[in-house]
Design a protein around this motif. Structure first.
Motif, PDB file in Angstrom:
ATOM      1  N   ASN A   7      -5.340  -5.460  30.145  1.00 25.86           N
ATOM      2  CA  ASN A   7      -6.548  -5.428  30.973  1.00 25.86           C
ATOM      3  C   ASN A   7      -7.561  -6.463  30.514  1.00 25.86           C
ATOM      4  N   TYR A  64     -14.162  -8.022  40.860  1.00 27.91           N
ATOM      5  CA  TYR A  64     -12.930  -7.418  40.357  1.00 27.91           C
ATOM      6  C   TYR A  64     -12.927  -7.393  38.832  1.00 27.91           C
ATOM      7  N   ASP A  66     -15.498  -7.154  36.917  1.00 29.37           N
ATOM      8  CA  ASP A  66     -16.393  -6.054  36.535  1.00 29.37           C
ATOM      9  C   ASP A  66     -15.696  -4.692  36.689  1.00 29.37           C
ATOM     10  N   GLU A  67     -14.876  -4.564  37.739  1.00 30.66           N
ATOM     11  CA  GLU A  67     -14.150  -3.311  37.938  1.00 30.66           C
ATOM     12  C   GLU A  67     -13.104  -3.099  36.847  1.00 30.66           C
ATOM     13  N   ALA A  70     -14.931  -1.818  33.868  1.00 25.24           N
ATOM     14  CA  ALA A  70     -15.333  -0.419  34.040  1.00 25.24           C
ATOM     15  C   ALA A  70     -14.125   0.517  34.184  1.00 25.24           C
ATOM     16  N   ALA A  71     -12.921  -0.032  34.043  1.00 22.40           N
ATOM     17  CA  ALA A  71     -11.658   0.719  34.127  1.00 22.40           C
ATOM     18  C   ALA A  71     -11.400   1.300  35.512  1.00 22.40           C
ATOM     19  N   ARG A  72     -11.968   0.700  36.544  1.00 24.72           N
ATOM     20  CA  ARG A  72     -11.656   1.121  37.908  1.00 24.72           C
ATOM     21  C   ARG A  72     -10.412   0.395  38.412  1.00 24.72           C
ATOM     22  N   ILE A  73     -10.099  -0.761  37.814  1.00 26.17           N
ATOM     23  CA  ILE A  73      -8.857  -1.487  38.077  1.00 26.17           C
ATOM     24  C   ILE A  73      -8.137  -1.573  36.736  1.00 26.17           C
TER      25      ILE A  73
END
Length: 81
Positions: A7, A64, A66-67, A70-73
């Motif tokens: 990640n 993306y 940033d996501e 934030a562990a959203r992706i």
């Protein structure tokens, strides 16, 4: 939250791609200004539209990244390159 190595790499790649688009757009805009000064309005307008589309995509890629932070992706598995 600490990001996994895959990640972290994904986030870094997204940020790099966004930066590349940003500076490519800046360069294209500069060329378009020179074309305008030379009287080539049609080519200049086309280049400005491309530069603006780069800016739009840059904003998406930065979002993306940033996501990912934030562990959203999440990258499910490390990809071999």
């Amino acid at each position: 939250m600490t990001l996994t190595r895959p990640n972290q790499q994904l986030r870094r790649d997204l940020k790099d791609a966004a930066a590349l688009l940003k500076w490519s757009g800046v360069d294209l805009f500069g060329v378009a200004k020179r074309l305008l000064a030379a009287g080539d309005d049609i080519s200049a307008d086309e280049l400005m539209m491309i530069a603006l589309s780069y800016q739009t995509m840059e904003d998406k890629l930065a979002g993306y990244a940033d996501e990912v932070k934030a562990a959203r992706i999440i990258r499910a598995a490390e990809q071999k390159t």
